[in-house]
Design an enzyme around this catalytic site. Structure first.
Site, PDB file in Angstrom:
ATOM      1  CG  ASP A   1      -4.994  -0.669   8.497  1.00  0.00           C
ATOM      2  OD1 ASP A   1      -4.282  -0.326   9.590  1.00  0.00           O
ATOM      3  OD2 ASP A   1      -4.948  -0.354   7.275  1.00  0.00           O
TER       4      ASP A   1
ATOM      5  CG  ASP B   1      -6.942   4.083   9.244  1.00  0.00           C
ATOM      6  OD1 ASP B   1      -6.694   2.793   8.625  1.00  0.00           O
ATOM      7  OD2 ASP B   1      -6.453   5.119   8.574  1.00  0.00           O
TER       8      ASP B   1
ATOM      9  CG  ASP C   1      -8.618  -0.521   4.793  1.00  0.00           C
ATOM     10  OD1 ASP C   1      -9.720   0.039   5.076  1.00  0.00           O
ATOM     11  OD2 ASP C   1      -7.579  -0.298   5.374  1.00  0.00           O
TER      12      ASP C   1
ATOM     13  CD1 TRP D   1      -2.668   1.828   0.496  1.00  0.00           C
ATOM     14  CD2 TRP D   1      -1.187   2.691   2.200  1.00  0.00           C
ATOM     15  NE1 TRP D   1      -2.984   3.213   0.900  1.00  0.00           N
ATOM     16  CE2 TRP D   1      -2.315   3.676   1.865  1.00  0.00           C
ATOM     17  CE3 TRP D   1      -0.287   2.861   3.124  1.00  0.00           C
ATOM     18  CZ2 TRP D   1      -2.357   4.911   2.519  1.00  0.00           C
ATOM     19  CZ3 TRP D   1      -0.312   4.035   3.786  1.00  0.00           C
ATOM     20  CH2 TRP D   1      -1.176   4.919   3.335  1.00  0.00           C
TER      21      TRP D   1
ATOM     22  CG  ASP E   1      -9.672   8.428  10.374  1.00  0.00           C
ATOM     23  OD1 ASP E   1      -8.526   8.429   9.585  1.00  0.00           O
ATOM     24  OD2 ASP E   1     -10.047   7.861  11.272  1.00  0.00           O
TER      25      ASP E   1
ATOM     26  CE  LYS F   1      -6.685   6.091   2.905  1.00  0.00           C
ATOM     27  NZ  LYS F   1      -5.677   6.500   3.894  1.00  0.00           N
TER      28      LYS F   1
ATOM     29  CD  GLU G   1      -4.560  -1.046   2.398  1.00  0.00           C
ATOM     30  OE1 GLU G   1      -3.569  -1.226   2.629  1.00  0.00           O
ATOM     31  OE2 GLU G   1      -5.547  -0.765   3.221  1.00  0.00           O
TER      32      GLU G   1
ATOM     33  CG  HIS H   1      -6.011  -3.924   5.708  1.00  0.00           C
ATOM     34  ND1 HIS H   1      -5.099  -2.853   5.494  1.00  0.00           N
ATOM     35  CD2 HIS H   1      -5.231  -4.968   5.888  1.00  0.00           C
ATOM     36  CE1 HIS H   1      -4.055  -3.416   5.390  1.00  0.00           C
ATOM     37  NE2 HIS H   1      -3.945  -4.663   5.790  1.00  0.00           N
TER      38      HIS H   1
ATOM     39  CG  HIS I   1      -8.924   2.274   2.014  1.00  0.00           C
ATOM     40  ND1 HIS I   1      -7.386   1.950   1.823  1.00  0.00           N
ATOM     41  CD2 HIS I   1      -8.795   2.771   3.323  1.00  0.00           C
ATOM     42  CE1 HIS I   1      -6.753   1.800   2.624  1.00  0.00           C
ATOM     43  NE2 HIS I   1      -7.522   2.661   3.640  1.00  0.00           N
TER      44      HIS I   1
HETATM   45  C1  RNT Z   1      -3.778   3.445   5.230  1.00  0.00           C
HETATM   46  C2  RNT Z   1      -4.037   1.813   4.831  1.00  0.00           C
HETATM   47  C3  RNT Z   1      -2.815   0.941   5.209  1.00  0.00           C
HETATM   48  C4  RNT Z   1      -2.313   1.289   6.543  1.00  0.00           C
HETATM   49  C5  RNT Z   1      -1.116   0.436   7.162  1.00  0.00           C
HETATM   50  C6  RNT Z   1      -0.554   1.103   8.334  1.00  0.00           C
HETATM   51  O1  RNT Z   1      -5.060   4.134   4.951  1.00  0.00           O
HETATM   52  O2  RNT Z   1      -5.060   1.517   5.142  1.00  0.00           O
HETATM   53  O3  RNT Z   1      -3.074  -0.205   5.083  1.00  0.00           O
HETATM   54  O4  RNT Z   1      -3.121   1.458   7.553  1.00  0.00           O
HETATM   55  O5  RNT Z   1      -0.364   0.144   6.235  1.00  0.00           O
HETATM   56 ZN    ZN Z   2      -5.356  -0.844   5.285  1.00  0.00          ZN
END
Ligand code: RNT
Ligand code: ZN
Length: 421
Positions: free
Chosen positions: A328, A297, A260, A184, A295, A227, A225, A287, A263
């Site tokens: 994650d 996360d 994820d 990523w 945000d 985003k 990954e 993830h 994302h």
């Molecule tokens: C960031 C991604 C990625 C990170 C990690 C730390 O938006 O989700 O996976 O969170 O690699």
């Molecule tokens: Zn991630």
């Protein structure tokens, strides 16, 4: 009759075998991200530098882990408070340098020996380990990495990626479990680009170069990954959803897609994307996180989408190893051990909830166009005594069943975390 036995009977009335569900859950690994413990800082660069790559940890709660020993002690606390099978997930910036292994080297020069202490940690606890190259928070981000127009920058990061392939193979061989290696980058632009294709073509070529490093695809599972945005990269990301998925599809002999769920656009759901991808890919990676507005996360909750993700993993046969489940998120505004524990327990809860659905019957109702029954039964299932099964599962795993785990964390905070000043 115990509450668990009563619950079993209630579920049996819907044709659900609770003991079987628990046995399946016990054999399902969830990968625990090491980066919740220190706000994604790592050990290889100045810990007080700002995070880059479009990610941010906000908050300054006491007790951030500052050393490998502190981080590992905190992880041990999380492991003690969570039931089920776990795996570790380590980022390259968590390399451990000491006199024995020759001290600090830059990310393009990392070697397996810099992760021996993580291997030992996992071996002692019977865990597998996943791995991630770290393409952010480093002076060689210009600010782009694998998609940079600067050849020197790209080479540095390609060499980092190749080093990480070798390290992933080392983890897999040492621990006897496949290592998912996630690529990523936060490469992107804050505002409207003048060239959208250039960075993506370079990104593609850079991943090609990384994956030209020899590895055994049975042991190392590279993924890409995607985003949609990041903080400071709101207008454009090189690794968009279409880019990453197309890359994985075109390179399915050496790469798998990673989604994820923080994302995507807010009305898109990863639960629906899981069966779509599994119709084409033998394996996919996730993830699990929680997006809140801009945000991606926040701490994972036992909420509707987490449950739906778990239901799709279970229904699609993902627990046979087809779906690699990792967490994650990073929250520095509350006790970090509590944040970690909450998310891991919630992922297990969601999987248990999913395993307690009469999935064959629900499918049959759908196939027979009995949508009335499908709706009614799914709603009735929501209020079965799920909590009694969850508590039994925790007890059988020797971990706290309910909120008493918070007392343990509070004590750990007073005894250990509060002393980290
Ligand atoms: C960031 C991604 C990625 C990170 C990690 C730390 O938006 O989700 O996976 O969170 O690699
Ligand atoms: Zn991630």
């Amino acid at each position: 009759m115990t509450r668990y036995e009563q619950a079993k009977q209630r579920y049996a009335a819907f044709g659900v075998d609770v003991d079987k569900a628990i046995a399946t859950l016990k054999a399902t690994p969830i990968s625990l991200h090491c980066w919740q413990g220190d706000d994604v800082r790592g050990f290889d660069t100045d810990p007080n530098k700002p995070l880059t790559g479009g990610i941010q940890t906000t908050g300054n709660y006491l007790g951030r882990a500052r050393t490998p020993e502190e981080l590992m002690a905190d992880i041990d606390m999380v492991l003690k408070l969570c039931p089920g099978m776990k795996k570790m997930n380590v980022h390259a910036c968590y390399a451990i340098f000491d006199d024995e292994n020759g001290g600090w080297v830059d990310r393009d020069k990392l070697e397996p020996k810099h992760f021996k202490k993580w291997v030992d940690f996992c071996k002692e606890r019977g865990l597998g380990c996943d791995f991630n190259p770290t393409f952010f928070s480093h002076p060689m981000c210009d600010p782009l990495t694998l998609s940079s127009p600067d050849e020197k920058t790209r080479k540095f990061w390609i060499d980092h990626g190749k080093a990480c392939i070798r390290i992933s193979q080392y983890f897999a061989e040492e621990l006897g479990q496949p290592c998912v290696m996630n690529i990523w980058t936060g490469d992107g632009f804050k505002d409207i680009p003048g060239d959208r294709m250039g960075p993506r073509v370079r990104y593609k070529e850079s991943i090609d170069a990384i994956l030209s490093e020899p590895f055994d695809f049975n042991l190392v599972k590279p993924c890409v990954e995607s985003k949609v945005f990041g903080i400071g990269v709101e207008a454009y990301t090189a690794g968009s959803a279409e880019f990453s998925l197309a890359y994985a599809a075109a390179n399915s002999d050496k790469c798998i897609p990673l989604m994820d769920n923080g994302h995507y656009h807010p009305t898109e759901v990863v639960s629906d994307k899981i069966p779509a991808l599994l119709a084409f890919f033998p394996e996919i990676a996730l993830h699990v996180t929680r997006g809140v507005r801009w945000d991606s996360d926040h701490v994972v909750l036992f909420d509707d989408e987490t449950k739906e993700i778990a239901r799709e993993i279970v229904r699609c046969g993902g627990l046979d190893g087809r779906v690699k489940i990792a967490l994650d998120y990073f929250d520095a505004s509350i006790n970090r051990v509590a944040a970690w524990t909450t998310g891991l327990r919630n992922m297990s809860k969601a999987l248990l909830f999913a395993l307690l659905q009469p999935n064959d019957d629900l499918k049959k109702m759908q196939d027979e166009s009995d949508m009335t029954s499908l709706l009614v039964i799914q709603e009735e299932l929501k209020t079965l005594p799920f909590g009694d099964v969850w508590e039994y599962f925790c007890e059988s795993e020797g971990v706290p069943a309910g909120a008493e785990w918070l007392d343990i964390v509070k004590k750990y905070e007073a005894d250990v975390l509060a002393k980290r000043v």
